[in-house]
Design an enzyme around this catalytic site. Structure first.
Site, mmCIF file in Angstrom:
data_model
loop_
_atom_site.group_PDB
_atom_site.id
_atom_site.type_symbol
_atom_site.label_atom_id
_atom_site.label_comp_id
_atom_site.label_asym_id
_atom_site.label_seq_id
_atom_site.Cartn_x
_atom_site.Cartn_y
_atom_site.Cartn_z
ATOM 1 N N ASP A 1 -12.279 -61.845 -42.153
ATOM 2 C CA ASP A 1 -13.740 -61.822 -42.295
ATOM 3 C C ASP A 1 -14.259 -60.650 -43.132
ATOM 4 O O ASP A 1 -13.876 -59.503 -42.929
ATOM 5 C CB ASP A 1 -14.336 -61.743 -40.888
ATOM 6 C CG ASP A 1 -15.842 -61.905 -40.867
ATOM 7 O OD1 ASP A 1 -16.445 -62.074 -41.943
ATOM 8 O OD2 ASP A 1 -16.416 -61.870 -39.776
ATOM 9 N N SER B 1 -19.091 -63.626 -44.647
ATOM 10 C CA SER B 1 -18.934 -64.592 -43.568
ATOM 11 C C SER B 1 -19.763 -65.849 -43.873
ATOM 12 O O SER B 1 -19.642 -66.418 -44.946
ATOM 13 C CB SER B 1 -19.330 -63.955 -42.232
ATOM 14 O OG SER B 1 -18.986 -64.784 -41.150
#
Length: 386
Positions: free
Chosen positions: A215, A77
């Site tokens: 993600d 991330s």
């Protein structure tokens, strides 16, 4: 005569000890891991700026960069974005961003990245500005061009498998040599926050290979430390420089793991009596936060235990703020006021003790780490010159 003999014995003992220490430093494999957390990436950015400053001071070199000292840098991330920023080369084949450039990057681009799209049914943010700035900063750079080994995670929602982008995987899986801009968007594309990312590369046969990614926290649950260590371990099979940690010999591993802060209010917010009446909707709002917190804790617990059992606890440092409150707990609050608070959190964290049992501050621990990183780099450079 006896005195001379004793002196010679002592001299050779010191020489042997010094040689042993040098060998250990020379063989040590260095790993940097950076958690996910959206705008809270400002916290590890402050830590990285301090560490890089210490390395520049120790080596008397204002051009020293983190990528010069770490064998593996991994992130997920926002941690994946930081990884790319400090490992992607510029036109002079040096990192395009110094650590001191990261916080200004968040202040300049954060408010535009986290600009509510106005959609009720779709993702909170459309991701267009994020993709635009990634393409602008990272250009056409691909994984193989990274200045050191990287480990950036994502998750393919079409194949239901994690995807790990590393240089060491490219020989067997050349389709993973994607653009860093595509990788960074993918690892940051948190469900409900940003749309998933589609892109394609080519296999060794020239066939089209498609990615449908979200993600990286879905794959590694926010804390990529174990992933980064596994990449370093796998490198041992191919690179002699990594042979010292074969079979998980963590004694020769120097690991720095940076968190983005945890919510001190979370445990106090809900009780068993309250949650006993919850349905699916209420649980959906908190289950991800609970899972990430538990996984991060267990990762730190596992690594701490392993290093302690090997009497190498000084080889592992987890830098984490466990008392975030208010707006600083939010991954997408990019208001100037909140970002200023996050800067304060990072700066204050440097002054805090590493743990209840270790009064050493994070600042002191990072200075020690910087000295180890510097010494190890010098030993390797000296060996290469012979």
């Amino acid at each position: 005569m006896a005195t001379t003999k004793s002196f010679l014995i002592l001299f050779f003992m010191i020489l042997a000890t010094t040689s042993s220490t040098c060998a250990k430093l020379e063989e040590m494999v260095t790993v940097l891991s950076i958690d996910g957390g959206g705008i809270k990436g400002i916290i590890p950015a402050i830590i990285l700026e301090f560490l890089e400053g210490q390395l520049q001071e120790v080596d008397n070199n204002k051009d020293a960069r983190l990528a010069d000292y770490f064998d593996v840098i991994g992130g997920t991330s926002t941690g994946g974005l930081l990884t790319a920023m400090i490992t992607t080369p510029n036109e002079n084949n040096r990192p395009f961003a110094a650590a001191k450039d990261i916080v200004p990057f968040y202040f300049e681009h954060g408010p535009h990245i986290f600009n509510y799209s106005g959609s009720i049914f779709g993702p909170r943010y459309d991701g267009k500005y994020l993709m635009q700035v990634l393409q602008e900063k990272l250009g056409e750079t691909r994984v193989h061009q990274a200045l050191t080994e990287v480990a950036i995670s994502s998750f393919d929602i079409k194949t239901n498998k994690p995807v790990i982008f590393t240089k060491s995987n490219l020989a067997k899986s050349p389709e993973l040599d994607a653009k860093m801009s595509d990788i960074c968007y993918s690892t940051a594309a948190a469900p409900t926050y940003f749309p998933p990312h589609y892109f394609a590369t080519n296999t060794s046969n020239g066939d089209k290979y498609e990615f449908n990614l979200v993600d990286g926290a879905v794959a590694t649950v926010a804390d990529p430390a174990l992933l980064s260590v596994s990449v370093a371990t796998r490198r041992a099979e191919e690179d002699p420089a990594f042979a010292s940690i074969r079979s998980l010999n963590y004694k020769q591993l120097l690991l720095l793991s940076l968190g983005t802060g945890t919510n001190s209010e979370f445990d106090k917010t809900h009780t068993a009596q309250e949650t006993a009446k919850w349905g699916a909707l209420q649980w959906m709002l908190v289950i991800q936060q609970m899972t990430e917190a538990a996984s991060s804790y267990m990762t730190d617990y596992y690594l701490s235990t392993v290093f302690q059992d090997l009497h190498s606890q000084n080889n592992y440092l987890r830098v984490q703020e466990n008392a975030l409150t208010g707006t600083t707990t939010k991954a997408d609050d990019a208001s100037e006021a909140n970002m200023e608070l996050l800067v304060q959190v990072g700066e204050n964290l440097l002054k805090k003790p590493v743990s209840k049992d270790n009064p050493e501050t994070y600042e002191e621990a990072l200075k020690r780490f910087a000295k180890l990183l510097s010494d190890r780099k010098k030993f390797r450079a000296n060996k290469a010159s012979y």
